[in-house]
Design a protein around this motif. Structure first.
Motif, mmCIF file in Angstrom:
data_model
loop_
_atom_site.group_PDB
_atom_site.id
_atom_site.type_symbol
_atom_site.label_atom_id
_atom_site.label_comp_id
_atom_site.label_asym_id
_atom_site.label_seq_id
_atom_site.Cartn_x
_atom_site.Cartn_y
_atom_site.Cartn_z
ATOM 1 N N GLU A 113 0.841 -1.193 0.000
ATOM 2 C CA GLU A 113 0.000 0.000 0.000
ATOM 3 C C GLU A 113 0.879 1.248 0.000
ATOM 4 N N VAL A 114 0.434 2.237 -0.731
ATOM 5 C CA VAL A 114 1.207 3.459 -0.813
ATOM 6 C C VAL A 114 1.080 4.226 0.489
ATOM 7 N N VAL A 115 2.202 4.732 0.957
ATOM 8 C CA VAL A 115 2.245 5.536 2.169
ATOM 9 C C VAL A 115 2.314 7.012 1.805
ATOM 10 N N ALA A 116 3.048 7.303 0.748
ATOM 11 C CA ALA A 116 3.172 8.677 0.284
ATOM 12 C C ALA A 116 3.777 8.654 -1.108
ATOM 13 N N ALA A 117 3.417 9.639 -1.922
ATOM 14 C CA ALA A 117 3.952 9.729 -3.278
ATOM 15 C C ALA A 117 4.098 11.195 -3.655
ATOM 16 N N ILE A 118 5.017 11.447 -4.564
ATOM 17 C CA ILE A 118 5.240 12.822 -5.008
ATOM 18 C C ILE A 118 5.619 12.827 -6.474
ATOM 19 N N ALA B 133 3.146 17.799 -6.768
ATOM 20 C CA ALA B 133 1.920 17.258 -6.175
ATOM 21 C C ALA B 133 2.244 16.024 -5.341
ATOM 22 N N THR B 134 1.579 15.920 -4.207
ATOM 23 C CA THR B 134 1.797 14.789 -3.312
ATOM 24 C C THR B 134 0.492 14.058 -3.032
ATOM 25 N N PHE B 135 0.641 12.801 -2.641
ATOM 26 C CA PHE B 135 -0.498 11.994 -2.216
ATOM 27 C C PHE B 135 -0.123 11.276 -0.938
ATOM 28 N N LEU B 136 -0.993 11.385 0.057
ATOM 29 C CA LEU B 136 -0.834 10.625 1.292
ATOM 30 C C LEU B 136 -2.208 10.115 1.706
ATOM 31 N N PRO B 137 -2.312 8.834 2.015
ATOM 32 C CA PRO B 137 -3.607 8.310 2.449
ATOM 33 C C PRO B 137 -3.995 8.863 3.813
ATOM 34 N N ALA B 138 -5.250 8.748 4.127
ATOM 35 C CA ALA B 138 -5.757 9.300 5.381
ATOM 36 C C ALA B 138 -5.054 8.716 6.604
ATOM 37 N N SER B 139 -4.592 7.474 6.495
ATOM 38 C CA SER B 139 -3.967 6.801 7.632
ATOM 39 C C SER B 139 -2.688 7.484 8.107
ATOM 40 N N ARG C 177 -1.856 10.898 6.825
ATOM 41 C CA ARG C 177 -1.931 12.328 6.567
ATOM 42 C C ARG C 177 -1.877 13.105 7.882
ATOM 43 N N GLY C 178 -1.057 14.131 7.896
ATOM 44 C CA GLY C 178 -0.876 14.915 9.109
ATOM 45 C C GLY C 178 0.268 14.418 9.973
ATOM 46 N N ARG C 179 0.719 13.202 9.717
ATOM 47 C CA ARG C 179 1.829 12.635 10.491
ATOM 48 C C ARG C 179 3.073 12.443 9.628
ATOM 49 N N PHE C 180 2.875 12.091 8.366
ATOM 50 C CA PHE C 180 3.991 11.835 7.454
ATOM 51 C C PHE C 180 4.092 12.961 6.436
ATOM 52 N N THR C 181 5.325 13.231 6.021
ATOM 53 C CA THR C 181 5.575 14.218 4.972
ATOM 54 C C THR C 181 6.565 13.641 3.975
ATOM 55 N N TYR D 14 12.616 11.593 0.487
ATOM 56 C CA TYR D 14 12.551 11.526 1.943
ATOM 57 C C TYR D 14 11.128 11.217 2.407
ATOM 58 N N LEU D 15 11.043 10.601 3.575
ATOM 59 C CA LEU D 15 9.760 10.426 4.241
ATOM 60 C C LEU D 15 9.972 10.750 5.711
ATOM 61 N N GLN D 16 9.421 11.866 6.137
ATOM 62 C CA GLN D 16 9.473 12.254 7.541
ATOM 63 C C GLN D 16 8.242 11.671 8.220
ATOM 64 N N MET D 17 8.471 10.847 9.219
ATOM 65 C CA MET D 17 7.378 10.166 9.907
ATOM 66 C C MET D 17 7.348 10.622 11.358
ATOM 67 N N ASN D 18 6.261 11.239 11.750
ATOM 68 C CA ASN D 18 6.074 11.712 13.126
ATOM 69 C C ASN D 18 4.893 10.986 13.764
ATOM 70 N N SER D 19 4.819 11.089 15.079
ATOM 71 C CA SER D 19 3.707 10.489 15.830
ATOM 72 C C SER D 19 3.489 9.039 15.419
ATOM 73 N N LEU D 20 4.551 8.279 15.392
ATOM 74 C CA LEU D 20 4.473 6.904 14.912
ATOM 75 C C LEU D 20 3.632 6.032 15.824
ATOM 76 N N LYS D 21 2.924 5.092 15.204
ATOM 77 C CA LYS D 21 2.048 4.166 15.913
ATOM 78 C C LYS D 21 2.537 2.743 15.674
ATOM 79 N N PRO D 22 2.155 1.809 16.532
ATOM 80 C CA PRO D 22 2.563 0.414 16.327
ATOM 81 C C PRO D 22 2.139 -0.118 14.954
ATOM 82 N N GLU D 23 0.994 0.309 14.469
ATOM 83 C CA GLU D 23 0.542 -0.178 13.162
ATOM 84 C C GLU D 23 1.360 0.380 12.002
#
Length: 133
Positions: free
Chosen positions: A46-51, A57-63, A65-69, A80-89
């Motif tokens: 599954e795509v996590v982020a694309a540019i 233009a970028t695409f980030l799924p709702a899962s 969005r707001g946490r990854f850049t 690059y993929l900046q990942m913040n507020s990481l969750k176990p999932e």
């Protein structure tokens, strides 16, 4: 041929941050789409982020969005993929993917499906991200 090498994976606690990098080498071109995928258990990639390099233009799924850049430095051929507020999932192997459009029919660019793994020809080996509680 294009070679992609990811780095930056590791283990963090819930709420932590990581930055993944992907360096592209070989026959890269300026008009491209680069993305990060992961493969949750019992699911396809599954795509996590694309540019898209043209226009940014970028695409980030709702899962995520707001946490990854997602960002790219074209001069360094690096994604690059900046990942913040990481969750176990978010724990998974993260793969860098790329597709290049220079020298190809315009329709190839228009019809590219940013969320479909099959629409990316080049892949890295992956980097493991583990988020523990």
């Amino acid at each position: 041929e294009v070679h992609l090498v990811e780095s930056g994976g590791g283990s963090v606690q819930v709420g932590g941050s990581l930055t993944l990098s992907c360096v592209a080498s070989g026959n890269t071109t300026s008009n491209n789409c680069m993305a990060w995928f992961r493969r949750p258990r019992e699911k396809g990639r599954e795509v996590v982020a694309a540019i898209y390099s043209k226009g940014g233009a970028t695409f980030l799924p709702a899962s995520v969005r707001g946490r990854f850049t997602i960002s790219q430095d074209n001069a360094k051929n690096t994604l690059y993929l900046q990942m913040n507020s990481l969750k176990p999932e978010d724990s998974d192997i993260y793969y860098c993917a790329a597709e290049y459009f220079d020298g190809r029919p315009y329709n190839d660019y228009v019809r590219h499906r940013v969320t479909q793994a099959a629409d990316y020809r080049y892949w890295g080996q992956g980097t493991q991200v583990t988020v523990s509680s």
